[in-house]
Design a protein around this motif. Structure first.
Motif, PDB file in Angstrom:
ATOM      1  N   GLU A 159       0.835  -1.204   0.000  1.00  0.00           N
ATOM      2  CA  GLU A 159       0.000   0.000   0.000  1.00  0.00           C
ATOM      3  C   GLU A 159       0.870   1.254   0.000  1.00  0.00           C
ATOM      4  OE1 GLU A 159      -3.272   2.286   2.833  1.00  0.00           O
ATOM      5  OE2 GLU A 159      -2.752   0.194   3.246  1.00  0.00           O
ATOM      6  N   GLU A 160       1.924   1.260   0.801  1.00  0.00           N
ATOM      7  CA  GLU A 160       2.795   2.437   0.857  1.00  0.00           C
ATOM      8  C   GLU A 160       3.513   2.688  -0.463  1.00  0.00           C
ATOM      9  OE1 GLU A 160       5.247   1.410   4.134  1.00  0.00           O
ATOM     10  OE2 GLU A 160       3.788   2.063   5.658  1.00  0.00           O
ATOM     11  N   HIS A 161       3.641   1.645  -1.286  1.00  0.00           N
ATOM     12  CA  HIS A 161       4.280   1.813  -2.591  1.00  0.00           C
ATOM     13  C   HIS A 161       3.256   1.964  -3.713  1.00  0.00           C
ATOM     14  CE1 HIS A 161       7.723   0.359  -0.277  1.00  0.00           C
ATOM     15  NE2 HIS A 161       8.497   0.786  -1.254  1.00  0.00           N
ATOM     16  N   GLY A 162       1.992   2.193  -3.352  1.00  0.00           N
ATOM     17  CA  GLY A 162       0.965   2.445  -4.341  1.00  0.00           C
ATOM     18  C   GLY A 162       0.471   1.231  -5.078  1.00  0.00           C
ATOM     19  N   GLU A 163       0.837   0.037  -4.609  1.00  0.00           N
ATOM     20  CA  GLU A 163       0.409  -1.212  -5.256  1.00  0.00           C
ATOM     21  C   GLU A 163      -0.844  -1.722  -4.542  1.00  0.00           C
ATOM     22  OE1 GLU A 163       5.027  -2.483  -6.280  1.00  0.00           O
ATOM     23  OE2 GLU A 163       4.013  -3.324  -4.530  1.00  0.00           O
ATOM     24  N   PHE A 164      -1.964  -1.082  -4.846  1.00  0.00           N
ATOM     25  CA  PHE A 164      -3.166  -1.278  -4.042  1.00  0.00           C
ATOM     26  C   PHE A 164      -3.795  -2.660  -4.235  1.00  0.00           C
ATOM     27  CE2 PHE A 164      -3.158   3.454  -4.565  1.00  0.00           C
ATOM     28  CZ  PHE A 164      -2.775   3.715  -3.266  1.00  0.00           C
ATOM     29  N   GLU A 165      -3.725  -3.216  -5.432  1.00  0.00           N
ATOM     30  CA  GLU A 165      -4.290  -4.545  -5.639  1.00  0.00           C
ATOM     31  C   GLU A 165      -3.509  -5.603  -4.864  1.00  0.00           C
ATOM     32  OE1 GLU A 165      -7.146  -5.399  -6.973  1.00  0.00           O
ATOM     33  OE2 GLU A 165      -7.470  -3.238  -7.147  1.00  0.00           O
ATOM     34  N   LEU A 166      -2.175  -5.502  -4.872  1.00  0.00           N
ATOM     35  CA  LEU A 166      -1.364  -6.419  -4.075  1.00  0.00           C
ATOM     36  C   LEU A 166      -1.635  -6.212  -2.585  1.00  0.00           C
ATOM     37  CD1 LEU A 166       2.079  -6.371  -5.932  1.00  0.00           C
ATOM     38  CD2 LEU A 166       0.538  -8.322  -5.658  1.00  0.00           C
ATOM     39  N   ALA A 167      -1.779  -4.963  -2.200  1.00  0.00           N
ATOM     40  CA  ALA A 167      -2.079  -4.676  -0.796  1.00  0.00           C
ATOM     41  C   ALA A 167      -3.405  -5.314  -0.400  1.00  0.00           C
ATOM     42  CB  ALA A 167      -2.126  -3.169  -0.570  1.00  0.00           C
ATOM     43  N   ARG A 168      -4.406  -5.160  -1.252  1.00  0.00           N
ATOM     44  CA  ARG A 168      -5.722  -5.729  -0.954  1.00  0.00           C
ATOM     45  C   ARG A 168      -5.643  -7.257  -0.822  1.00  0.00           C
ATOM     46  NH1 ARG A 168     -10.498  -3.337  -1.967  1.00  0.00           N
ATOM     47  NH2 ARG A 168      -9.470  -1.832  -3.339  1.00  0.00           N
ATOM     48  N   SER A 212     -11.302  -1.647   4.219  1.00  0.00           N
ATOM     49  CA  SER A 212     -12.406  -0.680   4.169  1.00  0.00           C
ATOM     50  C   SER A 212     -11.915   0.659   3.642  1.00  0.00           C
ATOM     51  CB  SER A 212     -13.013  -0.506   5.561  1.00  0.00           C
ATOM     52  OG  SER A 212     -13.581  -1.703   6.025  1.00  0.00           O
ATOM     53  N   LEU A 213     -10.723   1.055   4.072  1.00  0.00           N
ATOM     54  CA  LEU A 213     -10.181   2.335   3.634  1.00  0.00           C
ATOM     55  C   LEU A 213      -9.869   2.309   2.143  1.00  0.00           C
ATOM     56  CD1 LEU A 213      -9.455   5.073   4.803  1.00  0.00           C
ATOM     57  CD2 LEU A 213      -7.147   4.209   5.234  1.00  0.00           C
ATOM     58  N   LEU A 214      -9.281   1.216   1.678  1.00  0.00           N
ATOM     59  CA  LEU A 214      -8.998   1.107   0.240  1.00  0.00           C
ATOM     60  C   LEU A 214     -10.284   1.103  -0.581  1.00  0.00           C
ATOM     61  CD1 LEU A 214      -6.091  -1.513   0.221  1.00  0.00           C
ATOM     62  CD2 LEU A 214      -5.928   0.946  -0.170  1.00  0.00           C
ATOM     63  N   ASP A 215     -11.322   0.445  -0.066  1.00  0.00           N
ATOM     64  CA  ASP A 215     -12.610   0.461  -0.764  1.00  0.00           C
ATOM     65  C   ASP A 215     -13.161   1.873  -0.847  1.00  0.00           C
ATOM     66  OD1 ASP A 215     -12.529  -2.247  -1.146  1.00  0.00           O
ATOM     67  OD2 ASP A 215     -13.787  -2.727   0.595  1.00  0.00           O
ATOM     68  N   ALA A 216     -13.051   2.627   0.246  1.00  0.00           N
ATOM     69  CA  ALA A 216     -13.564   3.999   0.255  1.00  0.00           C
ATOM     70  C   ALA A 216     -12.785   4.869  -0.730  1.00  0.00           C
ATOM     71  CB  ALA A 216     -13.464   4.576   1.662  1.00  0.00           C
ATOM     72  N   ILE A 217     -11.462   4.680  -0.780  1.00  0.00           N
ATOM     73  CA  ILE A 217     -10.658   5.454  -1.725  1.00  0.00           C
ATOM     74  C   ILE A 217     -11.041   5.107  -3.160  1.00  0.00           C
ATOM     75  CG2 ILE A 217      -8.308   5.792  -2.579  1.00  0.00           C
ATOM     76  CD1 ILE A 217      -7.360   5.399   0.322  1.00  0.00           C
ATOM     77  N   ALA A 218     -11.269   3.817  -3.415  1.00  0.00           N
ATOM     78  CA  ALA A 218     -11.668   3.409  -4.766  1.00  0.00           C
ATOM     79  C   ALA A 218     -13.014   4.029  -5.146  1.00  0.00           C
ATOM     80  CB  ALA A 218     -11.734   1.884  -4.843  1.00  0.00           C
ATOM     81  N   ARG A 219     -13.948   4.044  -4.192  1.00  0.00           N
ATOM     82  CA  ARG A 219     -15.249   4.674  -4.489  1.00  0.00           C
ATOM     83  C   ARG A 219     -15.082   6.164  -4.749  1.00  0.00           C
ATOM     84  NH1 ARG A 219     -17.002   1.352  -0.232  1.00  0.00           N
ATOM     85  NH2 ARG A 219     -16.953   3.133   1.198  1.00  0.00           N
ATOM     86  N   ALA A 220     -14.208   6.806  -3.969  1.00  0.00           N
ATOM     87  CA  ALA A 220     -13.987   8.238  -4.160  1.00  0.00           C
ATOM     88  C   ALA A 220     -13.415   8.523  -5.549  1.00  0.00           C
ATOM     89  CB  ALA A 220     -13.049   8.768  -3.071  1.00  0.00           C
ATOM     90  N   GLU A 221     -12.457   7.673  -5.982  1.00  0.00           N
ATOM     91  CA  GLU A 221     -11.880   7.875  -7.314  1.00  0.00           C
ATOM     92  C   GLU A 221     -12.925   7.674  -8.405  1.00  0.00           C
ATOM     93  OE1 GLU A 221      -8.646   5.179  -7.373  1.00  0.00           O
ATOM     94  OE2 GLU A 221      -7.270   6.496  -6.263  1.00  0.00           O
TER      95      GLU A 221
END
Length: 641
Positions: A300-309, A333-342
């Motif tokens: 997540e800190e390196h912007g690799e959100f799918e791997l983080a998930r 939950s936070l990643l889901d919220a960010i994805a919805r925001a985008e």
């Protein structure tokens, strides 16, 4: 006849000897069953151990029934008490130890009966009487002095009062350096210091322990604990060889070792080695959850959100109820919220920061972090439309999450002074009971001007502030009215009376009835007074998966302590509750820790613990209707006895 008398006289000693042998054999068998039960308990064969203890009770009771005046009567009474103590039936154990002291005051077993009675009270959470008894043992029975002192200090560890546990155990070890309880005292002292973040003292205690224990496997486990303390102190280069020395010796300890080694490597900049080490963790346990949470955090800190998930999801599957499993769920939950925001086009910094605060507030239940982020919105973007909304959200947390209406007042007054022409300032006036324009049928998003009011209808008065004694279960004024009588009312989570960014505003209370003049209105009908302090107290809330008292609740607890001091004959039951996430056994324990935390706070405030009874319901009595209302489930309730 003389011949019969002479024959009887010769048989009498044999009969007496047989009777003596009979009750001795019965008691001997009782002792044998008790010893076997202790051995089985040490081997963790609980069912078989309980069977032996029950037989020990049965044989001892037989001695008391058939030979109540025998020389073994006091031993049999004591053995019954010990057997019940080992089975965890502390109330029965206490009664039999009492019986021995009363029926056999000259018995040499009286000191041990008083001692074990105090221990049984500790296990039964009767801390006040237990301390009195164990203090008596320390004064009157030198041979039991160190045991009484240890268990008094250990009781703070059992209650998770880490500060008092660490201080008391350190004093105990200083006063009794050769005690037979030294190993247990060092284990508990080290664990308490770790909980408090006293890592240097933690390291020293574990190093002392490592020199005393003879079991090589436990010594390897203690090395891991020393390494953990070294990592916490930033001494990573010292931790690495210590961990590697113990790795590979005991497979069931390797998961913990790999987690620690990965942490040390990551802190020294060797991230690739750390990731490779964490992937070696195989167990579906706390260490498995931690390892994959840390891998997910790296991605997540390196912007690799799918791997983080993907790795957060693995951490959740390894053990979702552990600390890092819960953190993984939050990050998902936070990643889901960010994805919805985008996906909805939230791109402005103020929008994104406010959305992050909303996620912490409404999705994760992390209200302290949400309050900080709302304040950051206000400080960083004071000219944005989100600033007044953030201020109202901070006041909402004080009023509805923390049940602290008075604490919300300063924030509401600042909102009115700094943003007087906004709908949020008008809402703040309504909360304070000040004259305000009628509330529109919808509160528009802050990025657009308020929508014109629709056909007005009658408005209900806003709820009064919530004080001690008020359950605070009424919904905030922005929620729609309860359903009609054909449908039972449903608990609604409290949300701010404004809409989240990028979404249509939710309906709020309609306008006043037609023809009703604007401006100040006559005072609404007086609500029934909340329950008096002598009949009810409001609940104390807790953060997610936490059992520590929040600063915002100390004022309410202080009022409860004052009332208890003014009513010395009254007793109080403290019942801990949890939200529905987590396993039942875990939630029962968490509810108990929350109740014990409140009890410890009141005890430090001068309330006799004998007047405080604790209970837990775990997640069996939730009052929320969905995830956004879970904050209401995390509570301790008070009831008078």
């Amino acid at each position: 006849m003389p011949k019969l008398i002479r024959r009887s006289a010769r048989l009498l000693p044999a009969l007496l000897l047989f009777a003596g042998c009979a009750y001795f054999n019965t008691f001997y068998n009782a002792q044998r069953y008790y010893r076997e039960g202790v051995q089985l308990s040490e081997q963790r064969q609980v069912g078989q151990a309980r069977s032996r203890f029950e037989k020990a009770v049965e044989k001892s009771a037989l001695v008391l029934t058939r030979w109540p005046n025998s020389r073994w009567a006091d031993d049999a009474t004591f053995l019954i008490g010990q057997s019940y103590y080992e089975m965890g039936q502390y109330g029965r154990a206490i009664r039999h130890f009492d019986q021995l002291v009363l029926a056999f005051p000259e018995s040499p077993l009286v000191p041990r009966a008083v001692y074990y009675r105090g221990l049984a009270m500790l296990r039964n959470r009767e801390y006040g009487p237990a301390r009195v008894l164990l203090d008596q043992v320390r004064r009157d029975y030198p041979q039991l002095r160190d045991g009484a002192a240890f268990h008094l200090a250990s009781s703070f560890h059992a209650r998770e009062d880490w500060s008092r546990a660490a201080d008391s155990l350190a004093v105990f070890l200083e006063e009794h350096p050769k005690t037979r309880h030294r190993l247990d005292a060092l284990r508990q002292l080290a664990a308490s210091c770790a909980r408090l973040g006293r890592w240097e003292s933690c390291e020293q205690s574990y190093r002392r322990l490592a020199t005393l224990i003879s079991d090589p496997k436990e010594r390897a486990s203690v090395r891991f604990r020393i390494a953990d303390a070294l990592i916490a102190q930033g001494r990573h280069d010292e931790a690495v060889p210590l961990i590697r020395e113990a790795l590979g010796r005991y497979p069931d300890l390797d998961d913990e070792g790999h987690v620690l080694l990965g942490r040390a490597l990551a802190e020294t900049g060797r991230e690739a080695d750390a990731l490779q080490t964490w992937r070696k963790v195989r167990g579906s346990n706390d260490f498995g959850a931690e390892a994959f949470f840390r891998i997910g955090k790296h991605h997540e800190e390196h912007g690799e959100f799918e791997l983080a998930r993907a790795h957060y999801d693995t951490a959740r599957s390894r053990r979702g109820t552990s600390e890092h499993g819960i953190q993984a769920i939050k990050r998902l939950s936070l990643l889901d919220a960010i994805a919805r925001a985008e996906s909805t086009g939230v791109a402005e910094p103020a929008d994104a920061l406010f959305l992050l605060a909303e996620v912490h507030n409404l999705n994760l239940g992390e209200h302290d972090e949400a309050r900080r982020l709302y304040q950051q919105v206000r400080d960083s973007f004071p000219d944005s439309d989100w600033a007044p909304k953030a201020m109202l959200a901070r006041a909402w947390i004080s009023r509805y999450v923390e049940d602290d209406s008075l604490g919300a007042v300063p924030e509401l007054k600042r909102l009115i002074a700094e943003y007087p022409r906004t709908e949020y300032a008008n809402e703040a006036k309504r909360w304070l009971g000040l004259p305000a324009p009628p509330r529109p049928t919808t509160v528009a998003a802050a990025s657009s001007p308020p929508a014109p009011p629709k056909e007005p209808v009658k408005t209900e008065p806003p709820p009064d502030p919530v004080f001690v004694g008020d359950t605070g279960d009424e919904p905030p004024p922005s929620l729609p009215p309860d359903p009609g009588p054909d449908r039972p009312p449903r608990e609604r989570p409290r949300t701010p009376p404004v809409s989240p960014p990028g979404k249509p505003a939710r309906p709020t209370e309609p306008d006043p009835a037609p023809g009703r003049p604007e401006g100040p209105q006559p005072a609404p009908p007086e609500r029934p007074a909340p329950p008096a302090a002598d009949t009810a107290f409001g609940p104390i809330r807790f953060a997610f998966d936490r059992a520590d008292i929040r600063d915002v609740d100390t004022a309410a607890l202080g009022r409860i302590a004052t009332w208890l001091r003014e009513h010395p004959a009254r007793r109080l039951r403290l019942t801990g509750h949890c939200d529905p996430r987590g396993e039942d056994d875990y939630n029962l324990g968490l509810g108990r820790r929350r109740a014990e935390a409140v009890r410890a706070w009141l005890e430090r405030a001068g309330i006799d613990p004998v007047r405080l009874e604790t209970a837990t319901r775990g997640s069996s009595e939730t009052i929320s209707s969905g995830p956004e209302g879970y904050w209401r489930d995390r509570r301790v309730e008070f009831s008078l006895l």
